[in-house]
Design an enzyme around this catalytic site. Sequence first.
Site, short mmCIF file in Angstrom:
data_model
loop_
_atom_site.label_atom_id
_atom_site.label_comp_id
_atom_site.label_asym_id
_atom_site.label_seq_id
_atom_site.Cartn_x
_atom_site.Cartn_y
_atom_site.Cartn_z
N TYR A 112 0.79 -1.23 0.00
CA TYR A 112 0.00 0.00 0.00
C TYR A 112 0.82 1.28 0.00
O TYR A 112 0.26 2.37 -0.07
CB TYR A 112 -0.94 0.01 1.21
CG TYR A 112 -2.24 -0.72 0.96
CD1 TYR A 112 -2.27 -2.10 0.83
CD2 TYR A 112 -3.44 -0.03 0.83
CE1 TYR A 112 -3.45 -2.77 0.59
CE2 TYR A 112 -4.63 -0.70 0.59
CZ TYR A 112 -4.62 -2.06 0.46
OH TYR A 112 -5.80 -2.73 0.21
N ASP A 141 -6.78 -6.83 4.01
CA ASP A 141 -7.91 -6.19 3.33
C ASP A 141 -8.83 -7.27 2.77
O ASP A 141 -10.06 -7.22 2.95
CB ASP A 141 -7.37 -5.30 2.20
CG ASP A 141 -8.49 -4.63 1.42
OD1 ASP A 141 -9.40 -4.09 2.05
OD2 ASP A 141 -8.45 -4.66 0.17
#
Length: 364
Positions: A146, A254
């Site tokens: 990320y 996630d």
Amino acid sequence: MTQASSSAPNKKRIAIIPGDGIGKEVIPASVQVLKSAAASGGREVAVTEFDWGADRYLRDGTTLPSDAVEMFHRDFDAILLGAMGDPRVPTNVHAADILLGLRFKLDLYVNARPCVLFDKRFTPLKDRTEKDIHFMVFRENTEGLYVGMGGNFKKGTADEVAVQEDLNTRKGVERIIRYAFEYAKARDLKRVCMSDKSNAMTFAHDLWQRVFKQVKAEYPEIESSHQYIDNLLMQMVRDPSQFDVIVTGNLFGDIASDLGAQLAGGLGLAPSGNIHPGQVSLFEPVHGSAPAIAGKNIANPMGAVLTAGMMFEYLGWKPEAQAIVAAVHAALREGKTPAELGGSMGTRELGDWLSSFVAKAGVR
Ligand code: NAD
Ligand code: IPM
Ligand code: MN
């Protein structure tokens, strides 16, 4: 997961960022319920709303103002956010700046995503009950794939190359793994499972392997295990009762938390906290802005409401947090459910019902 707050114990300063799509519907419902819980508990919340999101970005280019991080540290105890994402902003730049920006800049390294089945009628898994689906996913929240390290070469041509780096630091990996063990220890939970893909990611995830081995040795009373992420997701479906605490990296967390949310009844029911212990932290439902159902008063606000409960627990207001959880339990029991759960209650109507339930039941 409690915070040593800088403000008075009976008054908390909460920043509200509804964001985009259904965020603008579920957050008002959540704020209504949290105000009801605070008032019933004889406490005070001062809420300040920020209009950051796609509308504001498209109007004047604002994403995360440059003084925002300093302001949150100075003026707020916690942040409650709805969702970021809008089809009119295909680059998702505002979400990256605001949501990922706050996770990174406030160093909110713990993304805590509980997967708890409140009522067995709502799991898609056959013959599973409340006792089978009760675990926590800890997602590393400041590193991994990320961080936005990478780039393009010859973009837009037939010879294009795209690179996106998976960044993992020893400190970053160690602190989230240690947090998972400390969480288990504090609650007398017996099992911590770390998940990675070290059989293929032989540098980055080998670091996870080595750090996990080192940290788990400090917790001999806890049964530690490892599952590759592909197997983990399959095992979550096959037998979710084997998990108490799962700890994993940013992207895998996630993915695992959306799956876990559905096992526990639906994405609209799932809360989360982006936490740096002892510091101003950000709470948001796991779901996104759900553009297809936005503006129709049908989104499930329960995830956002439970998120407010998680926030209160973090702030040390446990009775108020429990009152919020009890209200959601009651709504599910009494069939006060939105379309996602087979009912016909609107988002606003559920906000009204849950807040009056809290007011009537009181805070004990
Ligand atoms: P999503 O979570 O918005 O929706 C996935 C599915 O779940 C959709 O079918 C949606 O209708 C349903 N759903 C989600 N929340 C619901 C609720 N409360 N009640 C009823 N149904 C609900 O994920 P997506 O479709 O992949 O993404 C939509 C946008 O949201 C994208 O821009 C994405 O980047 C963004 N997003 C933001 C966040 C966040 O801000 N934390 C999280 C996930 C996705
Ligand atoms: C979430 C979301 C975000 C993430 C997106 C909007 C960048 O899916 O909070 O789960 O991937 O972290
Ligand atoms: Mn997600």
